[in-house]
Structure formats: structure tokens, C-alpha cells
Design a protein around this motif. Structure first.
Motif, PDB file in Angstrom:
ATOM      1  N   UNK A   1       0.720  -0.703  -0.075  1.00 21.69           N
ATOM      2  CA  UNK A   1      -0.171  -0.098  -0.187  1.00 21.69           C
ATOM      3  C   UNK A   1       0.716   1.283  -0.269  1.00 21.69           C
ATOM      4  N   UNK A   2       1.097   2.581  -0.887  1.00 24.69           N
ATOM      5  CA  UNK A   2       1.717   3.012  -1.225  1.00 24.69           C
ATOM      6  C   UNK A   2       0.791   4.237  -1.234  1.00 24.69           C
ATOM      7  N   UNK A   3       1.701   6.193  -1.288  1.00 22.88           N
ATOM      8  CA  UNK A   3       1.464   7.018  -1.529  1.00 22.88           C
ATOM      9  C   UNK A   3       0.806   7.352  -2.853  1.00 22.88           C
ATOM     10  N   UNK A   4       0.132   7.922  -3.446  1.00 24.32           N
ATOM     11  CA  UNK A   4       0.209   8.851  -4.866  1.00 24.32           C
ATOM     12  C   UNK A   4       1.174   9.795  -4.800  1.00 24.32           C
ATOM     13  N   UNK A   5       1.784   9.980  -4.231  1.00 17.79           N
ATOM     14  CA  UNK A   5       2.884  10.728  -4.171  1.00 17.79           C
ATOM     15  C   UNK A   5       4.266   9.649  -4.716  1.00 17.79           C
ATOM     16  N   UNK A   6       4.501   8.611  -3.636  1.00 17.59           N
ATOM     17  CA  UNK A   6       5.306   7.373  -3.875  1.00 17.59           C
ATOM     18  C   UNK A   6       5.340   7.278  -4.986  1.00 17.59           C
ATOM     19  N   UNK A   7       4.227   6.568  -6.006  1.00 19.52           N
ATOM     20  CA  UNK A   7       4.264   5.696  -6.095  1.00 19.52           C
ATOM     21  C   UNK A   7       4.094   6.245  -8.059  1.00 19.52           C
ATOM     22  N   UNK A   8       3.003   7.896  -8.270  1.00 20.75           N
ATOM     23  CA  UNK A   8       3.281   8.706  -9.898  1.00 20.75           C
ATOM     24  C   UNK A   8       4.072  10.207  -9.368  1.00 20.75           C
ATOM     25  N   UNK A   9       3.940  11.355  -8.209  1.00 21.43           N
ATOM     26  CA  UNK A   9       4.390  11.932  -8.424  1.00 21.43           C
ATOM     27  C   UNK A   9       5.972  12.259  -8.361  1.00 21.43           C
ATOM     28  N   UNK A  10       6.681  11.030  -7.462  1.00 21.82           N
ATOM     29  CA  UNK A  10       8.279  11.108  -7.177  1.00 21.82           C
ATOM     30  C   UNK A  10       8.899  10.517  -8.402  1.00 21.82           C
ATOM     31  N   UNK A  11       8.157  10.072  -9.529  1.00 24.34           N
ATOM     32  CA  UNK A  11       8.822   9.177 -10.096  1.00 24.34           C
ATOM     33  C   UNK A  11       8.400   9.876 -11.720  1.00 24.34           C
ATOM     34  N   UNK A  12       7.914  11.522 -11.371  1.00 24.06           N
ATOM     35  CA  UNK A  12       7.672  11.891 -12.530  1.00 24.06           C
ATOM     36  C   UNK A  12       7.164  11.463 -13.353  1.00 24.06           C
ATOM     37  N   UNK A  13       6.034  10.576 -12.613  1.00 21.11           N
ATOM     38  CA  UNK A  13       4.612  10.839 -13.489  1.00 21.11           C
ATOM     39  C   UNK A  13       3.605  11.787 -13.782  1.00 21.11           C
ATOM     40  N   UNK A  14       3.654  11.982 -14.684  1.00 19.47           N
ATOM     41  CA  UNK A  14       2.903  13.340 -14.952  1.00 19.47           C
ATOM     42  C   UNK A  14       0.930  13.939 -13.927  1.00 19.47           C
ATOM     43  N   UNK A  15       0.547  13.837 -14.084  1.00 12.62           N
ATOM     44  CA  UNK A  15      -0.639  14.213 -13.312  1.00 12.62           C
ATOM     45  C   UNK A  15      -1.756  13.231 -14.805  1.00 12.62           C
ATOM     46  N   UNK A  16      -1.659  13.495 -16.146  1.00 15.56           N
ATOM     47  CA  UNK A  16      -2.014  13.082 -17.013  1.00 15.56           C
ATOM     48  C   UNK A  16      -2.273  11.984 -17.992  1.00 15.56           C
ATOM     49  N   UNK A  17      -0.954  11.902 -17.278  1.00 20.21           N
ATOM     50  CA  UNK A  17      -0.623   9.449 -17.968  1.00 20.21           C
ATOM     51  C   UNK A  17      -1.590   9.078 -17.399  1.00 20.21           C
ATOM     52  N   UNK A  18      -1.954   8.101 -18.301  1.00 21.73           N
ATOM     53  CA  UNK A  18      -2.623   7.011 -18.729  1.00 21.73           C
ATOM     54  C   UNK A  18      -2.604   6.265 -16.842  1.00 21.73           C
ATOM     55  N   UNK A  19      -1.040   6.003 -16.962  1.00 24.38           N
ATOM     56  CA  UNK A  19      -1.151   4.394 -15.480  1.00 24.38           C
ATOM     57  C   UNK A  19      -1.844   5.575 -13.918  1.00 24.38           C
ATOM     58  N   UNK A  20      -1.943   6.997 -14.086  1.00 27.86           N
ATOM     59  CA  UNK A  20      -2.723   7.075 -13.025  1.00 27.86           C
ATOM     60  C   UNK A  20      -3.936   7.476 -12.584  1.00 27.86           C
ATOM     61  N   UNK A  21      -4.949   7.101 -13.694  1.00 30.59           N
ATOM     62  CA  UNK A  21      -6.639   6.786 -13.896  1.00 30.59           C
ATOM     63  C   UNK A  21      -7.018   5.596 -12.947  1.00 30.59           C
ATOM     64  N   UNK A  22      -7.899   6.344 -11.961  1.00 35.85           N
ATOM     65  CA  UNK A  22      -8.606   5.461 -11.595  1.00 35.85           C
ATOM     66  C   UNK A  22      -8.489   4.010 -12.098  1.00 35.85           C
ATOM     67  N   UNK A  23      -8.992   3.857 -13.478  1.00 30.39           N
ATOM     68  CA  UNK A  23      -8.929   2.701 -14.744  1.00 30.39           C
ATOM     69  C   UNK A  23      -8.200   2.221 -14.410  1.00 30.39           C
ATOM     70  N   UNK A  24      -6.803   2.298 -14.143  1.00 30.89           N
ATOM     71  CA  UNK A  24      -5.642   1.737 -14.224  1.00 30.89           C
ATOM     72  C   UNK A  24      -4.919   1.753 -12.706  1.00 30.89           C
ATOM     73  N   UNK A  25      -5.276   1.801 -11.969  1.00 31.84           N
ATOM     74  CA  UNK A  25      -4.709   1.546 -10.712  1.00 31.84           C
ATOM     75  C   UNK A  25      -6.022   1.685  -9.289  1.00 31.84           C
ATOM     76  N   UNK A  26      -5.395   0.836  -8.034  1.00 31.27           N
ATOM     77  CA  UNK A  26      -5.676   0.230  -7.473  1.00 31.27           C
ATOM     78  C   UNK A  26      -6.056   1.296  -5.881  1.00 31.27           C
ATOM     79  N   UNK A  27      -6.834   2.455  -6.685  1.00 27.90           N
ATOM     80  CA  UNK A  27      -6.913   3.713  -5.849  1.00 27.90           C
ATOM     81  C   UNK A  27      -8.019   2.298  -4.224  1.00 27.90           C
ATOM     82  N   UNK A  28      -7.396   3.349  -3.350  1.00 28.33           N
ATOM     83  CA  UNK A  28      -8.102   2.961  -1.918  1.00 28.33           C
ATOM     84  C   UNK A  28      -9.423   3.828  -1.123  1.00 28.33           C
TER      85      UNK A  28
END
Ligand code: 2NL
Length: 352
Positions: free
Chosen positions: A138-165
Motif C-alpha cells: 500500500x503506497x501513497x500516490x506521491x511515492x508511486x507517481x509524483x516522485x517518479x515524474x509521472x505526470x497527472x495526465x499519465x494514463x497509469x494514474x487513471x482510476x481505471x488503471x490503478x487500485x486506489x483505496x
């Protein structure tokens, strides 16, 4: 009484109590000796008929025997009482151990094939001086995406492509949204934040993506990522390390190629192929007639990632790579359905 022998009674008592093995046998002995028509009552009833001079001694002996029987009854009851908490079957077993019976075979299990492959891959990097680090699923959105330079509009950040809690006490307490990690990279972010270069680390673990499950997709699978950070780490270091890894795992005869690619967290980035281990590069159904198999992604860590973990981008450079684990045993053993790894069919699992 003339001719009466107390020694005979003594030895009979000893024999009787030695062979008494349960409460029922003890009760019979109590009746036999101390009962209303028992041996001691019998003896006592004879006292009036004895000559005066014999009575005191006889009486003393009868009392002595009475005490002895009472004591033995208590002692034996206590010894049996310690066993009384056990079921009858256990008590019987405690009495009758047949050492000639064959033993009960303990079946020995073994590590799951995925665990074995993870250890095999990690060991290659351990030989090169890498440390193994694990982290939370279980991770934070920050560690999983933001810190990795994955932009907000990146498809992997979509709720359909990630299990958000969904919101809960833990999500509330965390400033960043919580999710099931979609790669093991957040563990590398944690490692960079809590340590200082030089660093060489590999991170194995489970990752989650809400893919529809079929023969080649699973909502949960395993990844191994690795990275190295120090002064003057270059793309040649990456190539050398990955070549050593690929040859250790797939054999010294394979060829390797780096294809330019894009990942948000590395720049430049490359996908890495090896010559097909099935057809040796000639082209077959496994490699789609290409002669090459993609085995991992890699690149030089993006300066924005270093900024997020507080590393000086004028001092340090580093490389990183990531690979799926399931792919390797599927290629090596010709397994055509990823779901076999996560079922518990021992006919499958026992083969490895
Ligand atoms: C792929 C691609 C990759 C990484 C993973 C990484 C991690 C950090 C910083 C930079 Cl913390 N990069 N990981 C880099 C390149 C590729 O994996 O296709 N994996 C299956």
C-alpha cells in the motif's frame, strides 16, 4: 492369629498396586482392602478371638496395613489424576507405545516457483554488490507517481488503471491518496530518501493493476526493479550490469540489444531485448517471428526524480531498470497461462 503372615499381605498389596492402571482398578483395590467386607475388616473382626497377649501386636499390624493401603491409594490416585485431563486415546497411547510401528512421514514442501525465480535473479545482483530491499504494497500516490515524474495526465494514474483505496482512517491520516503500488519503484524512492549514495539496490515484490485476468494478464504480478546511484554512473555501467544479468540467467550465448524507448522516470530510456531463447533468433511463435524477446525496461534516472528525493543533480547520476518476474519461468518452461502460478494446483506447482 496363629499362622497368619503379614508379610504375605504386604507383598500382595505391592503387587496389586503396581498393576493398577486406572481409577476403576484403584476403586476395586479400595473395596478389596478397606471395604466393609474387605480384608482389613476381616482381620479386625478376628481380634476379639485372639489370646490377650497377641492382640496388641496384631492390632498394630492391622493399623499399619490400613495406613499403608490408604497412602498407596492416595499416591496412585494422584499419579493417575495427572493423566486424567488427557483423552482416553492419549492415555492408552502413553501406556502402549509400539516402537516397532513404521513412522509417520512428514511431507516436505518447497518454495513456490515465483519465489525461486525472484531469489535466482536477486542473487545475480547480490553477487554484483547490490542490496535487496522490500517495501509496503500500500503506497501513497506521491511515492508511486509524483516522485517518479509521472505526470497527472499519465494514463497509469487513471482510476481505471490503478487500485486506489477508498477513504478510510489510513487514507485520512495520509496527505497523499493511497493505492496498491503499480510497480516496485516507490520502494526505490523510499530507499533513496532514507539513504545516501553510493547506492546499489534491487527491489522484488508484488504489484497490482486492475487488468482483466486472462492467460497473459493478472491483476497482481511480480516485479524486480533495481538502481544504482553514485558519482559518474553512466549508460555503459547500465549496459554492463544488464549484460551480466541476462547472461547469468539466460545463458552466455544470448545476444542483447537496447531499443530507445520512453519512460517518464528515466532519460534516456531503453527497452532491452535478448535473442529468442526458443529459436535462437531465427523467428518462432514465441517471439512473434521477430527473433527477439523483450525482457526489461531501463534508463538513466531522470533529474526530476533526484529532485524529489533531495539528491544534488550536479553531483549524482544513476541508472534504473525494471522487469516482470512471471515472464522468465513462462519462457523457460513453456508455461502458457499466467493463472497457473496463482492457483493452488499442486500437480502444477510440484513440478518446480
Ligand atoms: C518496465 C520498466 C523500468 C525503472 C523501471 C525506476 C525507478 C526509479 C527511478 C527511475 Cl526510483 N526508474 N525504474 C526505470 C526504467 C524502467 O521498468 O517496463 N518494467 C517492467
Amino acid at each position: 492369629m496363629p499362622g497368619f503372615n503379614f508379610e504375605d499381605i504386604d507383598s500382595q498389596i505391592s503387587r496389586d498396586f503396581d498393576s493398577a492402571q486406572d481409577a476403576q482398578a484403584l476403586e476395586s483395590l479400595r473395596v478389596k482392602y478397606l471395604g466393609r467386607r474387605g480384608i482389613l475388616a476381616e482381620l479386625t473382626s478376628r481380634i476379639p478371638d485372639l489370646p490377650d497377649e497377641q492382640r496388641p501386636l496384631f492390632g498394630q499390624e492391622v493399623n499399619r496395613i490400613k495406613r499403608k493401603v490408604s497412602e498407596l491409594l492416595e499416591e496412585k490416585k494422584k499419579a493417575l489424576g495427572d493423566m486424567s485431563a488427557y483423552p482416553e486415546a492419549v492415555k492408552r497411547q502413553a501406556r502402549e507405545i509400539d516402537v516397532t510401528l513404521p513412522g509417520i512421514t512428514q511431507e516436505l514442501g518447497h518454495r513456490h516457483i515465483i519465489t525461486q525465480v525472484i531469489e535466482e535473479i536477486c542473487n545475480v545482483f547480490v553477487r554484483l554488490g547490490f542490496a535487496i530491499v522490500e517495501g509496503p504494497e500500500i503506497e501513497t500516490e506521491y511515492n508511486n507517481f509524483t516522485a517518479l515524474n509521472i505526470p497527472l495526465e499519465h494514463p497509469s494514474r487513471d482510476v481505471f488503471d490503478t487500485f486506489y483505496l477508498s477513504a478510510g482512517p489510513r487514507a485520512e491520516a495520509s496527505k497523499s491518496k493511497l493505492l496498491l503500488r503499480s510497480h516496485t519503484s516507490p520502494v526505490q524512492i523510499r530507499a533513496m530518501k532514507s539513504r545516501k549514495p553510493p547506492l546499489a539496490i534491487v527491489v522484488p515484490g508484488r504489484v497490482y493493476r486492475p487488468d482483466a485476468v486472462d492467460a497473459s494478464h493478472s491483476f497482481m504480478f511480480h516485479q524486480i526493479e533495481g538502481f544504482m546511484v553514485d558519482y559518474d554512473i553512466t549508460f555503459s555501467d547500465l549496459k554492463g550490469i544488464l549484460e551480466f544479468f541476462a547472461k547469468s540467467v539466460f545463458g552466455g550465448n544470448i545476444k542483447m540489444r537496447f531499443r530507445p524507448h520512453f519512460f517518464p522516470f528515466t532519460e534516456p530510456s531503453a527497452e532491452v531485448d535478448i535473442s529468442c531463447i526458443i529459436c535462437k533468433g531465427k523467428g518462432c511463435s514465441v517471439c512473434g517471428q521477430k527473433g527477439w524477446l523483450e525482457i526489461l525496461g531501463s534508463g538513466m534516472i531522470h533529474p526530476n526524480v533526484f529532485r524529489h528525493v533531495g539528491y544534488d543533480t550536479t553531483k549524482y547520476t544513476g541508472f534504473a531498470f525494471g522487469m516482470g518476474v512471471e515472464r522468465l519461468p513462462m519462457l523457460r518452461y513453456g508455461i502458457d497461462d499466467i493463472r497457473l502460478f496463482y492457483g493452488s494446483d499442486l500437480r502444477f506447482l510440484r513440478q518446480f
